[in-house]
Scaffold this motif. Structure first.
Motif, PDB file in Angstrom:
ATOM      1  N   LYS A 100     -34.697 -16.767  22.284  1.00 50.14           N
ATOM      2  CA  LYS A 100     -35.187 -17.419  21.066  1.00 50.14           C
ATOM      3  C   LYS A 100     -34.045 -18.121  20.333  1.00 50.14           C
ATOM      4  CE  LYS A 100     -39.066 -14.407  19.857  1.00 50.14           C
ATOM      5  NZ  LYS A 100     -39.544 -13.416  18.880  1.00 50.14           N
ATOM      6  N   LYS A 101     -32.910 -17.421  20.207  1.00 52.81           N
ATOM      7  CA  LYS A 101     -31.762 -18.003  19.513  1.00 52.81           C
ATOM      8  C   LYS A 101     -31.267 -19.254  20.228  1.00 52.81           C
ATOM      9  CE  LYS A 101     -30.251 -13.636  17.529  1.00 52.81           C
ATOM     10  NZ  LYS A 101     -29.259 -12.572  17.589  1.00 52.81           N
ATOM     11  N   LEU A 102     -31.215 -19.188  21.548  1.00 49.43           N
ATOM     12  CA  LEU A 102     -30.790 -20.357  22.313  1.00 49.43           C
ATOM     13  C   LEU A 102     -31.759 -21.519  22.129  1.00 49.43           C
ATOM     14  CD1 LEU A 102     -29.622 -18.689  25.638  1.00 49.43           C
ATOM     15  CD2 LEU A 102     -28.179 -19.823  23.953  1.00 49.43           C
ATOM     16  N   TYR A 103     -33.043 -21.230  22.115  1.00 49.57           N
ATOM     17  CA  TYR A 103     -34.057 -22.256  21.905  1.00 49.57           C
ATOM     18  C   TYR A 103     -33.911 -22.885  20.519  1.00 49.57           C
ATOM     19  CZ  TYR A 103     -38.556 -24.537  21.406  1.00 49.57           C
ATOM     20  OH  TYR A 103     -39.539 -25.462  21.190  1.00 49.57           O
ATOM     21  N   GLU A 104     -33.680 -22.043  19.508  1.00 51.29           N
ATOM     22  CA  GLU A 104     -33.511 -22.555  18.150  1.00 51.29           C
ATOM     23  C   GLU A 104     -32.279 -23.449  18.061  1.00 51.29           C
ATOM     24  OE1 GLU A 104     -33.469 -19.038  15.731  1.00 51.29           O
ATOM     25  OE2 GLU A 104     -35.621 -18.712  15.977  1.00 51.29           O
ATOM     26  N   GLU A 124     -31.308 -31.080  18.963  1.00 49.90           N
ATOM     27  CA  GLU A 124     -32.206 -32.219  19.168  1.00 49.90           C
ATOM     28  C   GLU A 124     -32.538 -32.897  17.846  1.00 49.90           C
ATOM     29  OE1 GLU A 124     -33.505 -33.810  21.935  1.00 49.90           O
ATOM     30  OE2 GLU A 124     -32.040 -32.592  23.006  1.00 49.90           O
ATOM     31  N   LYS A 125     -32.763 -32.098  16.803  1.00 48.65           N
ATOM     32  CA  LYS A 125     -33.054 -32.668  15.486  1.00 48.65           C
ATOM     33  C   LYS A 125     -31.866 -33.483  14.983  1.00 48.65           C
ATOM     34  CE  LYS A 125     -36.441 -29.297  13.880  1.00 48.65           C
ATOM     35  NZ  LYS A 125     -36.713 -28.207  12.929  1.00 48.65           N
ATOM     36  N   GLU A 126     -30.658 -32.946  15.154  1.00 45.48           N
ATOM     37  CA  GLU A 126     -29.448 -33.659  14.736  1.00 45.48           C
ATOM     38  C   GLU A 126     -29.304 -34.962  15.516  1.00 45.48           C
ATOM     39  OE1 GLU A 126     -26.130 -31.009  15.160  1.00 45.48           O
ATOM     40  OE2 GLU A 126     -26.911 -29.625  13.656  1.00 45.48           O
ATOM     41  N   LYS A 127     -29.595 -34.895  16.803  1.00 44.51           N
ATOM     42  CA  LYS A 127     -29.505 -36.096  17.637  1.00 44.51           C
ATOM     43  C   LYS A 127     -30.511 -37.144  17.167  1.00 44.51           C
ATOM     44  CE  LYS A 127     -31.019 -36.414  21.973  1.00 44.51           C
ATOM     45  NZ  LYS A 127     -31.156 -36.150  23.406  1.00 44.51           N
ATOM     46  N   ASN A 128     -31.723 -36.719  16.851  1.00 44.82           N
ATOM     47  CA  ASN A 128     -32.745 -37.642  16.360  1.00 44.82           C
ATOM     48  C   ASN A 128     -32.339 -38.272  15.025  1.00 44.82           C
ATOM     49  OD1 ASN A 128     -34.423 -37.393  18.543  1.00 44.82           O
ATOM     50  ND2 ASN A 128     -35.656 -35.758  17.633  1.00 44.82           N
ATOM     51  N   GLU A 129     -31.752 -37.476  14.136  1.00 48.70           N
ATOM     52  CA  GLU A 129     -31.294 -37.979  12.841  1.00 48.70           C
ATOM     53  C   GLU A 129     -30.214 -39.044  13.040  1.00 48.70           C
ATOM     54  OE1 GLU A 129     -32.356 -37.525   9.706  1.00 48.70           O
ATOM     55  OE2 GLU A 129     -34.020 -36.405  10.609  1.00 48.70           O
ATOM     56  N   LEU A 130     -29.291 -38.788  13.963  1.00 45.82           N
ATOM     57  CA  LEU A 130     -28.226 -39.751  14.241  1.00 45.82           C
ATOM     58  C   LEU A 130     -28.806 -41.042  14.814  1.00 45.82           C
ATOM     59  CD1 LEU A 130     -25.419 -37.488  15.752  1.00 45.82           C
ATOM     60  CD2 LEU A 130     -25.352 -38.724  13.579  1.00 45.82           C
TER      61      LEU A 130
END
Length: 134
Positions: free
Chosen positions: A114-118, A124-130
């Motif tokens: 779970k931690k790895l998935y989070e 991925e969210k950071e990459k999308n924001e960039l």
């Protein structure tokens, strides 16, 4: 003068080879763990004697104490196996008694997953924001 065809019981190299085979380890794998070539392991297994320092390294890789290699007796192993085999049934019985609770270990793995998935999700969210900023 009569020579014996039976190999010497004190041949440490032969003992290493037999223990390696019993543990299901190939010469190449042992060589890689020791940082030597497969040919070096082959020569080692043909040697009558081996330096204590090398023996300690080999023992660690094989997962046995150095004294176990020094005192290894194939006859003793055969006797132990023969005395523990149950010939009353045709199936081989394997008993596994872990010193830990397997369910607890499984749950630890689930939590780690779970931690790895989070973390992956956050990356991925950071990459999308960039990408949105560009």
């Amino acid at each position: 003068m009569e020579t014996s065809a039976k190999p010497s019981n004190n041949n440490i190299g032969r003992k290493i080879g037999r223990i390696r085979e019993m543990r299901g380890i190939k010469q190449e794998a042992l060589a890689a763990e020791l940082g030597v070539s497969q040919q070096t392991v082959s020569r080692m297994e043909q040697s009558e004697t081996i330096e204590d320092e090398v023996l300690d390294k080999v023992a660690k890789v094989l997962g046995v104490p150095a004294d176990a290699i020094k005192n290894f007796s194939e006859d003793a192993v055969i006797n132990i196996i023969a005395s523990t085999v149950n010939n009353h049934d045709q199936a081989a019985s394997v008993f596994f008694y872990p010193t830990f609770n397997p369910i607890d270990k499984l749950m630890e793995l689930v939590e780690e997953n779970k931690k790895l998935y989070e973390r992956l999700l956050m990356a991925e969210k950071e990459k999308n924001e960039l990408l949105k900023r560009k």
